[in-house]
Design an enzyme around this catalytic site. Sequence first.
Site, PDB file in Angstrom:
ATOM      1  CB  ALA A 106      -2.429 -17.291  -5.196  1.00  0.00           C
ATOM      2  N   PRO A 108       3.563 -19.398  -5.962  1.00  0.00           N
ATOM      3  CG  PRO A 108       5.801 -19.285  -5.321  1.00  0.00           C
ATOM      4  CD  PRO A 108       4.871 -18.921  -6.442  1.00  0.00           C
ATOM      5  N   GLY A 109       2.787 -18.252  -3.545  1.00  0.00           N
ATOM      6  CA  GLY A 109       2.093 -17.649  -2.413  1.00  0.00           C
ATOM      7  C   GLY A 109       2.852 -16.573  -1.667  1.00  0.00           C
ATOM      8  CG  ASN A 110       7.061 -15.706  -2.126  1.00  0.00           C
ATOM      9  OD1 ASN A 110       7.051 -16.453  -1.156  1.00  0.00           O
ATOM     10  ND2 ASN A 110       7.975 -15.749  -3.061  1.00  0.00           N
ATOM     11  CE  LYS A 111       4.466 -10.490  -6.622  1.00  0.00           C
ATOM     12  NZ  LYS A 111       5.077 -11.781  -7.045  1.00  0.00           N
ATOM     13  NE  ARG A 134       3.003 -21.999 -10.423  1.00  0.00           N
ATOM     14  CZ  ARG A 134       4.200 -21.425 -10.294  1.00  0.00           C
ATOM     15  NH1 ARG A 134       5.287 -22.110 -10.558  1.00  0.00           N
ATOM     16  NH2 ARG A 134       4.306 -20.171  -9.900  1.00  0.00           N
ATOM     17  CG  ASP A 176       2.716 -11.598  -9.618  1.00  0.00           C
ATOM     18  OD1 ASP A 176       3.387 -10.843 -10.328  1.00  0.00           O
ATOM     19  OD2 ASP A 176       3.216 -12.525  -8.950  1.00  0.00           O
ATOM     20  CB  CYS A 239       9.217 -11.003 -12.545  1.00  0.00           C
ATOM     21  SG  CYS A 239       8.629 -12.630 -12.995  1.00  0.00           S
TER      22      CYS A 239
HETATM   23  N1  SAM Z   1       1.970 -14.164  -7.088  1.00  0.00           N
HETATM   24  C1  SAM Z   1       2.807 -15.349  -6.961  1.00  0.00           C
HETATM   25  C2  SAM Z   1       3.798 -15.140  -5.829  1.00  0.00           C
HETATM   26  O1  SAM Z   1       4.189 -13.992  -5.576  1.00  0.00           O
HETATM   27  O2  SAM Z   1       4.205 -16.104  -5.175  1.00  0.00           O
HETATM   28  C3  SAM Z   1       3.491 -15.679  -8.267  1.00  0.00           C
HETATM   29  C4  SAM Z   1       2.498 -15.878  -9.400  1.00  0.00           C
HETATM   30  S1  SAM Z   1       3.183 -16.565 -10.874  1.00  0.00           S
HETATM   31  C5  SAM Z   1       3.961 -15.221 -11.635  1.00  0.00           C
HETATM   32  C6  SAM Z   1       1.719 -16.779 -11.825  1.00  0.00           C
HETATM   33  C7  SAM Z   1       0.830 -17.905 -11.322  1.00  0.00           C
HETATM   34  O3  SAM Z   1      -0.466 -17.745 -11.894  1.00  0.00           O
HETATM   35  C8  SAM Z   1       1.308 -19.292 -11.723  1.00  0.00           C
HETATM   36  O4  SAM Z   1       1.336 -20.109 -10.596  1.00  0.00           O
HETATM   37  C9  SAM Z   1       0.247 -19.767 -12.716  1.00  0.00           C
HETATM   38  O5  SAM Z   1       0.018 -21.161 -12.659  1.00  0.00           O
HETATM   39  C10 SAM Z   1      -0.971 -19.002 -12.240  1.00  0.00           C
HETATM   40  N2  SAM Z   1      -2.001 -18.728 -13.262  1.00  0.00           N
HETATM   41  C11 SAM Z   1      -1.808 -18.417 -14.557  1.00  0.00           C
HETATM   42  N3  SAM Z   1      -2.982 -18.181 -15.160  1.00  0.00           N
HETATM   43  C12 SAM Z   1      -3.945 -18.332 -14.225  1.00  0.00           C
HETATM   44  C13 SAM Z   1      -5.364 -18.198 -14.256  1.00  0.00           C
HETATM   45  N4  SAM Z   1      -5.998 -17.894 -15.378  1.00  0.00           N
HETATM   46  N5  SAM Z   1      -6.053 -18.398 -13.113  1.00  0.00           N
HETATM   47  C14 SAM Z   1      -5.384 -18.722 -11.963  1.00  0.00           C
HETATM   48  N6  SAM Z   1      -4.039 -18.881 -11.885  1.00  0.00           N
HETATM   49  C15 SAM Z   1      -3.333 -18.684 -13.010  1.00  0.00           C
END
Ligand code: SAM
Length: 323
Positions: A106, A108-111, A134, A176, A239
């Site tokens: 999730a 930083p939380g935009n989605k 984060r 995501d 992305c």
């Molecule tokens: N969806 C977010 C947004 O739109 O603001 C961006 C997400 S970013 C691409 C991926 C995030 O997933 C990162 O913050 C990362 O730390 C987290 N992450 C990666 N693997 C994870 C897991 N197995 N469980 C939970 N979070 C995870």
Amino acid sequence: QPEDPRAAKIPRYVRVNSLLWTAEEARQSFISRGFSPSSSEAITSQEFAQDHHVPDLFLFAPQTQFHEDAAYKAGKLILQDKASCFPAVVLSPPVSEDGAVIDATAAPGNKTSHLSALMRNKGKLFAFERDHKRFSTLQNMLQKAGCRNVEAINADFLSVSPEDKKYGAVTHILLDPSCSGSGIVNRLDYLLDPADRQSENDSEGVEMERLHKLATFQLSMIKHAMKFPGVVKIVYSTCSVHATENERVVCQALKSQEAQTAHYTLAPREAILRDWPRRGIPEEMDDREQALSVIRCRPGDDATNGFFVACFIKASQPDSRDV
Ligand code: SAM
């Protein structure tokens, strides 16, 4: 670092947070600040326009600044690239008090805030983030955006048992995960993920190895999501511009034991932004039909950053609502 020239083709996108403001209130506020609605495709520095694909999304000229804007600081406006708004729109989460959704990655939380807004703060949205720092950014964002239906959980999504009764009502998952970030040419709105670093100095071999590691992780996340018994719809996004993280991961997921057991298939073209012209790369998928069922955004050329979206649905629960 000099700016990527493709960034100049990407408008400044501003999503109205419908939990705190309406699109009409936002329009009036833009006008009162001296912007006028654009009458053409090209937006000058004193104009704005409303997006055709994403409700509540507005476009300004690329260099328009919003970071000091009072409405942005109050959480009424969210600075979010157009392509990054697609996953929540495609997921089309339930809007009811008994609706339950997971955002598996999730921060930083935009989605997450977008999903919460589409759910109108109803039901329950479980937002997982495994990184501690984060996670705190996520919590701040959710509070600022007035998201009251979200339970943020600082945990690894892969460690969550699909059989856990707490998540028994969940029907929709947004996924995501960390990716190479190779589609991002305009980094203003992206909080870099540890996995998402520029790799210009990497040799080709190192780069390939990194992409394969990411793809293995991305596939494991999709397969895990497919194990939740009540889930009928999973949206996967990156992305990245690399087929290794996009089409190829989707094809492997479709052929997995988890997909076969739960009868997952790709949602048809009509259910995944029907009017968006750029679809997947057919040569990277098992057939052309599959490529039509996924979305790509080409950095700059589509007036967005590079992006990819796929939507898995349970075959027994066809969901062909137009989005
Ligand atoms: N969806 C977010 C947004 O739109 O603001 C961006 C997400 S970013 C691409 C991926 C995030 O997933 C990162 O913050 C990362 O730390 C987290 N992450 C990666 N693997 C994870 C897991 N197995 N469980 C939970 N979070 C995870």
